[in-house]
Design an enzyme around this catalytic site. Structure first.
Site, PDB file in Angstrom:
ATOM      1  N   HIS A   1       1.372   0.358  14.842  1.00  0.00           N
ATOM      2  CA  HIS A   1       0.399   1.419  14.579  1.00  0.00           C
ATOM      3  C   HIS A   1      -0.859   1.161  15.394  1.00  0.00           C
ATOM      4  O   HIS A   1      -1.247   0.011  15.587  1.00  0.00           O
ATOM      5  CB  HIS A   1      -0.033   1.407  13.109  1.00  0.00           C
ATOM      6  CG  HIS A   1       1.022   1.830  12.151  1.00  0.00           C
ATOM      7  ND1 HIS A   1       1.680   3.034  12.241  1.00  0.00           N
ATOM      8  CD2 HIS A   1       1.515   1.229  11.050  1.00  0.00           C
ATOM      9  CE1 HIS A   1       2.533   3.131  11.237  1.00  0.00           C
ATOM     10  NE2 HIS A   1       2.465   2.051  10.507  1.00  0.00           N
TER      11      HIS A   1
ATOM     12  N   HIS B   1       4.844   7.310   2.061  1.00  0.00           N
ATOM     13  CA  HIS B   1       5.611   6.069   2.005  1.00  0.00           C
ATOM     14  C   HIS B   1       4.973   5.015   1.117  1.00  0.00           C
ATOM     15  O   HIS B   1       3.786   5.030   0.858  1.00  0.00           O
ATOM     16  CB  HIS B   1       5.855   5.488   3.403  1.00  0.00           C
ATOM     17  CG  HIS B   1       4.636   4.934   4.092  1.00  0.00           C
ATOM     18  ND1 HIS B   1       3.930   5.651   5.020  1.00  0.00           N
ATOM     19  CD2 HIS B   1       4.024   3.726   4.026  1.00  0.00           C
ATOM     20  CE1 HIS B   1       2.925   4.911   5.496  1.00  0.00           C
ATOM     21  NE2 HIS B   1       2.957   3.732   4.896  1.00  0.00           N
TER      22      HIS B   1
ATOM     23  N   GLU C   1       8.322   1.555   4.095  1.00  0.00           N
ATOM     24  CA  GLU C   1       7.850   0.875   5.296  1.00  0.00           C
ATOM     25  C   GLU C   1       7.907  -0.622   5.023  1.00  0.00           C
ATOM     26  O   GLU C   1       7.605  -1.058   3.922  1.00  0.00           O
ATOM     27  CB  GLU C   1       6.395   1.258   5.619  1.00  0.00           C
ATOM     28  CG  GLU C   1       5.783   0.445   6.768  1.00  0.00           C
ATOM     29  CD  GLU C   1       4.303   0.758   7.043  1.00  0.00           C
ATOM     30  OE1 GLU C   1       3.520   0.900   6.086  1.00  0.00           O
ATOM     31  OE2 GLU C   1       3.956   0.844   8.227  1.00  0.00           O
TER      32      GLU C   1
ATOM     33  N   HIS D   1       0.841  -1.201   0.000  1.00  0.00           N
ATOM     34  CA  HIS D   1       0.000   0.000   0.000  1.00  0.00           C
ATOM     35  C   HIS D   1       0.868   1.240   0.000  1.00  0.00           C
ATOM     36  O   HIS D   1       2.087   1.154   0.114  1.00  0.00           O
ATOM     37  CB  HIS D   1      -0.918   0.013   1.239  1.00  0.00           C
ATOM     38  CG  HIS D   1      -0.158   0.161   2.537  1.00  0.00           C
ATOM     39  ND1 HIS D   1       0.211  -0.904   3.302  1.00  0.00           N
ATOM     40  CD2 HIS D   1       0.320   1.253   3.191  1.00  0.00           C
ATOM     41  CE1 HIS D   1       0.866  -0.476   4.379  1.00  0.00           C
ATOM     42  NE2 HIS D   1       0.954   0.833   4.331  1.00  0.00           N
TER      43      HIS D   1
ATOM     44  N   HIS E   1      -6.022  -1.602   4.750  1.00  0.00           N
ATOM     45  CA  HIS E   1      -5.887  -0.513   3.772  1.00  0.00           C
ATOM     46  C   HIS E   1      -5.074  -0.952   2.574  1.00  0.00           C
ATOM     47  O   HIS E   1      -4.140  -1.738   2.677  1.00  0.00           O
ATOM     48  CB  HIS E   1      -5.320   0.763   4.383  1.00  0.00           C
ATOM     49  CG  HIS E   1      -3.928   0.644   4.963  1.00  0.00           C
ATOM     50  ND1 HIS E   1      -3.457  -0.478   5.593  1.00  0.00           N
ATOM     51  CD2 HIS E   1      -2.920   1.549   5.014  1.00  0.00           C
ATOM     52  CE1 HIS E   1      -2.220  -0.261   6.004  1.00  0.00           C
ATOM     53  NE2 HIS E   1      -1.861   0.958   5.659  1.00  0.00           N
TER      54      HIS E   1
ATOM     55  N   TYR F   1       9.798   2.267   9.718  1.00  0.00           N
ATOM     56  CA  TYR F   1       9.927   3.224   8.616  1.00  0.00           C
ATOM     57  C   TYR F   1      11.383   3.616   8.418  1.00  0.00           C
ATOM     58  O   TYR F   1      12.093   3.845   9.399  1.00  0.00           O
ATOM     59  CB  TYR F   1       9.186   4.521   8.938  1.00  0.00           C
ATOM     60  CG  TYR F   1       7.694   4.472   8.852  1.00  0.00           C
ATOM     61  CD1 TYR F   1       7.046   4.176   7.667  1.00  0.00           C
ATOM     62  CD2 TYR F   1       6.923   4.785   9.962  1.00  0.00           C
ATOM     63  CE1 TYR F   1       5.670   4.174   7.591  1.00  0.00           C
ATOM     64  CE2 TYR F   1       5.540   4.789   9.893  1.00  0.00           C
ATOM     65  CZ  TYR F   1       4.924   4.483   8.707  1.00  0.00           C
ATOM     66  OH  TYR F   1       3.563   4.495   8.648  1.00  0.00           O
TER      67      TYR F   1
HETATM   68 FE   LIG Z   1       1.849   2.094   5.850  1.00  0.00          FE
END
Ligand SMILES: [Fe+2]
Ligand code: FES
Lengths: 99, 308
Positions: B247, B215, B266, B153, B200, B256
């Site tokens: 997260h 990212h 990431e 993503h 996501h 990251y």
């Molecule tokens: Fe991400």
């Protein structure tokens, strides 16, 4: 000058300085010995966070994003500290607006 | 309602030094280099990906993202969506087959945040790298670096998040899975959208400038792999941003770091899943620190301001 020579890199505004060899980028040397003096972002010449203007002294630069430092700005001494390597003592000022 | 958009299929990133970039994406992330073209672009993919490539690096004098592409189920679905994109009012352009090696025609459009996206239905499927399609073994032994499995993503920064959400949900059939909302003003400051079961496939953070890149993310199998990635970042003195951590949003475990041109990468594992009947998960903007970095619970300024 041999590789171990440390140059003095001084902030015009505060008078604070750090030492940097010709092998180190200004940003990495700052991070290791005087963190906080210049803001750190990507360390790759891409984001513009570490932009400074060198007022006195010699340095070389590696490739920097054209979106962050234009040809014209380069002539005026603007550099990304993560892409600049000293060749003499330097005097600089920050070029990024505080948000 | 899903409308035939299946998954993130590719991303084209600008890099300022191709040799350094290839070391980052191939030898450190562990992507497989699959091709190069006459314009100097380098093609790579994660070893589990079936399609010929998913990451394209383009030599340029500034970093950032050129576009992100999604694979759709069929040419008919792509053409139907093309018309709907035009009706929505997006600038739309058709990129002929072969402009990217081994990729068919692409429908390119500009989202209200200024980012360029593409849809495509055909790309040569060369199969998973290093394992047989029949009776496949678990993984190939020859992988390098972090052994990233797939391009997963992107997180983008831009201004018109509401317009982008309208486009991706109502035209392209994505679903809003998670969001960060300012409780006083009601403004959505971040949005996470999915066209799959993943938490996501694409996300945005609200930001005054258009078309900024935060990212590109690559999937690893385990938390142990994320820690191993952290070891590699130290071993090779790579530019670390933050992590390893978790997260709050999506609950993925993450680290990251930056490529040599300043584009953020990431690698992550885990995370929540989304079905079409799931309600949107909302984080309050005053909990943004915890939403982004679940352990520290404080946002570092770099997360919000360092972009390409
Ligand atoms: Fe991400
Ligand atoms: S830290 Fe990003 S350009 Fe120097």
């Amino acid at each position: 000058m041999d590789q171990a020579t440390k140059y003095k890199v001084k902030d015009r505004e505060t008078g604070e300085y750090f030492e940097c060899s010709q092998e180190q980028s200004l940003l990495v040397a700052m991070e290791r010995t005087h963190p906080g003096l210049i803001k750190v972002g990507c360390r790759g010449g891409g984001c513009g966070t570490c932009k400074i203007r060198v007022l006195e002294g010699d340095y070389i630069t590696k490739v920097m994003s054209k979106a962050q430092v234009s040809e014209q700005e380069k002539q005026l001494g603007y550099v990304l500290a993560c892409r600049a390597y000293p060749r003499s003592d330097l005097l600089f000022e920050l070029a990024v607006q505080e948000q | 309602m899903r409308k035939g958009v299946m998954r993130p299929g590719h991303i084209q990133l600008r890099v300022m030094d191709m040799d350094e970039a290839v070391i980052h994406y191939r030898d450190r992330l562990g992507l497989i280099e699959t091709d190069r073209d006459d314009s100097g672009r380098v093609y790579l993919k994660g070893w589990t990906e079936l399609d010929a490539f998913s990451v394209v690096l383009r030599p340029a004098d500034e970093p950032g993202m050129d576009f992100m592409g999604f694979k759709v189920v069929s040419t008919e679905a792509m053409n139907q969506l093309k018309q709907e994109l035009v009706d929505f009012g997006c600038p739309v352009e058709v990129i002929p087959a072969g402009e990217l090696n081994q990729c068919g025609e692409r429908v390119r459009f500009e989202a209200p945040t200024g980012h360029m996206f593409e849809l495509y239905a055909d790309k040569e499927q060369t199969g998973k790298w290093g394992v047989q399609p029949n009776n496949p073994d678990a993984w190939p032994e020859e992988l390098k670096g972090m052994r990233a499995q797939r391009f997963d993503h992107c997180l983008l920064y831009g201004d018109d998040l509401d317009g982008a959400l309208d486009l991706f949900v109502n035209v392209l059939g994505f679903q809003l899975s998670e969001e960060v909302v300012d409780t006083e003003s009601g403004v959505r400051v971040a949005q996470f959208i999915s066209c799959s079961m993943k938490a996501h496939d694409l996300a945005w953070v609200r930001h005054p400038e258009k078309n900024k890149f935060h990212h590109a993310s690559f999937y690893l199998e385990t938390w142990g792999d994320v820690l191993r990635a952290a070891d590699l970042i130290s071993m090779h003195d790579m530019s670390l941003d933050i992590g390893p951590t978790r997260h709050g949003l999506t609950h993925g475990q993450t680290i990251y770091f930056f490529d040599p041109s300043g584009n953020r990468s990431e690698v992550f594992c885990g995370g929540d899943y989304t079905y079409p009947d799931h309600p949107v998960v909302t984080w309050d903007a005053d909990k943004l620190g915890k939403a982004i970095f679940y352990h520290d619970r404080v946002l570092n300024e770099r997360f919000l301001s360092v972009l390409t």
